[in-house]
Scaffold this motif. Sequence first.
Motif: not given
Length: 341
Positions: A209-221, A261-267
């Motif tokens: 059920y999880f979908h994460s976006p594909q990185f591209d040049g614009d997103l990295v920017q 992009i929502n990452l969790p909090r800790t390393a």
Amino acid sequence: MKIMRLKIMLITYGVGFLLFFGLLVFVALFISNEDDSSGRNYSDMDGVGSVSVSAGVLKHRPMVEKYAKEYGVSEYVSTLLAIMEVESGGRLIDVMQSSESMGLPPNTLDSEEASIKQGVKYFADLIQSAGSKGVDGNTVIQAYNYGGGFIDYVAQRGKRYSFDLAQSFAKKHSGGSKTTYSNPIAVKKNGGWRYLYGNMFYVDLVNQYFHSPQFDGDLVQLVMDEALKYEGYPYVFGGDNPNTSFDCSGLTQWSYQKAGINLPRTAQQQYDFTEHIPLSEAKPGDLVFFHSTYNSGTYVTHVGIYLGDNQMYNAGDPIGYADLTTAYWQKHLIGAGRIKQ
């Protein structure tokens, strides 16, 4: 008497086949209906990644958020919604199928709120146990189905979830436990069917059920445009916003969030959330992880943003660029992590 035993065996195998066939149909229906107009594909971008769940589950989100906050697991709202989708699709009163985690028969809890409260509390307890034993997030998800004993099982066998461990745990407990935390799954072996404890496919069922976006040049920017605003800021342990400055995972969480992009909090949590790859395969926008940079009680202690050519941007002291070929970073390097697709 032999005829009676044969009848019982046939009934048992038949039920097992139906359960297994039902699982296959469930997965097939999800895949075929993924882009239809039946009410699926509701995005939850406030948790870890984007989760696609049914309207019947999404309506419970406010209640899930309430108890996630109460039990200190607000960053796992998306995961809890995905678990609910697998457990009930939002169609049962015991919507998180959490009665069994209290030692009660299935579907004993008599209100959706009671089920959510207990389900979130149980999940929070598993998170705490997993943290103390150093196991990963997929182990917690499987433990929601198997019970907390699975966390100990994985902790003694490398501390990382694998399907082989889920399968071996099921085989070890098949036929010997009255509490399964889920309907048993029947599998074919040596020409016949037999039951296994719990559902060894549970992690895949939840994670679909999880979908994460594909990185591209614009997103990295977008990520770097935000991160570069804080170049030269001091490292502040626990810092997670411009008002406080940042620690390493606070900077990555904040910067990636600005790109949606929502990452969790800790390393450690960010490491658990990503697909692990060697640094040689890393691309700009991937994360790069390190161990033992200080005594934090976790394996992963530092994270940065990979820029290519063995360069990263990270919350050192101060925030800025770093060369990954230096002896210090090479000594502590774990590898890179890519946000899962």
